[in-house]
Write a protein that holds these residues in place. Sequence first.
Motif, mmCIF file in Angstrom:
data_model
loop_
_atom_site.group_PDB
_atom_site.id
_atom_site.type_symbol
_atom_site.label_atom_id
_atom_site.label_comp_id
_atom_site.label_asym_id
_atom_site.label_seq_id
_atom_site.Cartn_x
_atom_site.Cartn_y
_atom_site.Cartn_z
ATOM 1 N N LEU A 113 22.110 7.694 -48.570
ATOM 2 C CA LEU A 113 22.064 9.147 -48.684
ATOM 3 C C LEU A 113 23.488 9.659 -48.808
ATOM 4 O O LEU A 113 24.327 9.395 -47.947
ATOM 5 C CB LEU A 113 21.397 9.762 -47.450
ATOM 6 C CG LEU A 113 21.340 11.281 -47.421
ATOM 7 C CD1 LEU A 113 20.355 11.795 -48.468
ATOM 8 C CD2 LEU A 113 20.958 11.780 -46.042
ATOM 9 N N GLY A 114 23.753 10.356 -49.896
ATOM 10 C CA GLY A 114 25.070 10.944 -50.112
ATOM 11 C C GLY A 114 24.941 12.442 -50.253
ATOM 12 O O GLY A 114 23.958 12.943 -50.793
ATOM 13 N N GLY A 115 25.940 13.140 -49.745
ATOM 14 C CA GLY A 115 25.879 14.588 -49.861
ATOM 15 C C GLY A 115 27.230 15.226 -49.648
ATOM 16 O O GLY A 115 28.170 14.599 -49.157
ATOM 17 N N ALA A 145 32.562 15.269 -47.811
ATOM 18 C CA ALA A 145 31.505 14.408 -48.348
ATOM 19 C C ALA A 145 30.989 13.487 -47.250
ATOM 20 O O ALA A 145 31.726 13.138 -46.323
ATOM 21 C CB ALA A 145 32.050 13.592 -49.501
ATOM 22 N N HIS A 146 29.715 13.106 -47.377
ATOM 23 C CA HIS A 146 29.081 12.208 -46.411
ATOM 24 C C HIS A 146 28.342 11.114 -47.167
ATOM 25 O O HIS A 146 27.776 11.359 -48.230
ATOM 26 C CB HIS A 146 28.069 12.963 -45.550
ATOM 27 C CG HIS A 146 28.670 14.015 -44.695
ATOM 28 N ND1 HIS A 146 29.077 13.778 -43.418
ATOM 29 C CD2 HIS A 146 28.942 15.314 -44.945
ATOM 30 C CE1 HIS A 146 29.562 14.893 -42.896
ATOM 31 N NE2 HIS A 146 29.500 15.837 -43.813
ATOM 32 N N LEU A 147 28.335 9.908 -46.583
ATOM 33 C CA LEU A 147 27.560 8.800 -47.119
ATOM 34 C C LEU A 147 26.925 8.057 -45.951
ATOM 35 O O LEU A 147 27.625 7.661 -45.013
ATOM 36 C CB LEU A 147 28.434 7.850 -47.944
ATOM 37 C CG LEU A 147 27.738 6.630 -48.535
ATOM 38 C CD1 LEU A 147 26.641 7.046 -49.515
ATOM 39 C CD2 LEU A 147 28.740 5.724 -49.214
ATOM 40 N N TYR A 148 25.600 7.906 -46.014
ATOM 41 C CA TYR A 148 24.860 7.238 -44.951
ATOM 42 C C TYR A 148 24.040 6.100 -45.542
ATOM 43 O O TYR A 148 23.495 6.222 -46.626
ATOM 44 C CB TYR A 148 23.884 8.209 -44.267
ATOM 45 C CG TYR A 148 24.538 9.423 -43.674
ATOM 46 C CD1 TYR A 148 25.085 9.393 -42.400
ATOM 47 C CD2 TYR A 148 24.606 10.610 -44.386
ATOM 48 C CE1 TYR A 148 25.685 10.511 -41.851
ATOM 49 C CE2 TYR A 148 25.199 11.735 -43.845
ATOM 50 C CZ TYR A 148 25.733 11.675 -42.585
ATOM 51 O OH TYR A 148 26.330 12.786 -42.041
ATOM 52 N N SER A 149 23.946 5.022 -44.788
ATOM 53 C CA SER A 149 23.036 3.938 -45.111
ATOM 54 C C SER A 149 21.944 3.945 -44.054
ATOM 55 O O SER A 149 22.239 3.958 -42.856
ATOM 56 C CB SER A 149 23.779 2.597 -45.099
ATOM 57 O OG SER A 149 22.861 1.544 -45.261
ATOM 58 N N ILE A 150 20.692 3.964 -44.500
ATOM 59 C CA ILE A 150 19.561 3.979 -43.576
ATOM 60 C C ILE A 150 18.628 2.850 -43.990
ATOM 61 O O ILE A 150 18.168 2.804 -45.130
ATOM 62 C CB ILE A 150 18.819 5.336 -43.615
ATOM 63 C CG1 ILE A 150 19.809 6.489 -43.407
ATOM 64 C CG2 ILE A 150 17.716 5.369 -42.564
ATOM 65 C CD1 ILE A 150 19.248 7.859 -43.685
#
Length: 167
Positions: A77-79, A87-92
């Motif tokens: 998920l990037g936003g 900016a944010h980047l998540y791995s789920i």
Amino acid sequence: MKSDENKIRTLSPGLALAFGGEPGDTNNFVDYVERNLRLYQIRNNTELLPAPASAFIRKELANSIRSRSPYAVNLLLGGYDKVHSEAHLYSIDLYGTKAILPYAAQGLGIYVALSTMDKYWYPEITREEAEELLRKCVAEVKLRLAYQFTFNAVVIDKDGVKDLPLL
């Protein structure tokens, strides 16, 4: 193994989700997330920022793993948070584990791409340098894997989500 399928979905003007896993699970779960984020936007007249969106997605996957029909999906998920201008980047993953990352990749070429990013990425990287690094990753994956892939990438900034041409 569909090589021509785009596995990145724009959820809102400042949020995109890359997904991988079982085709039925990924399509159903991403549709579910997309519609719930849209419902939140309609009810509250505001977009959900990346951090709360990632918490919602993580909670849904964590609840799913405890049900009779868990989703087998891995997500990136990037936003872009317009409030804090960051900016944010998540791995789920499919178990509902969430990690905040500076860079990520997904798919069969993940190990080649991540090793390339480990070598060339640094915290103050510019956008042009990051795009060049992404092109290096694609070239390395094409070199090392025999299968021909279609690569998809998006740029998420204050102007929204835009496709990034890789060639």
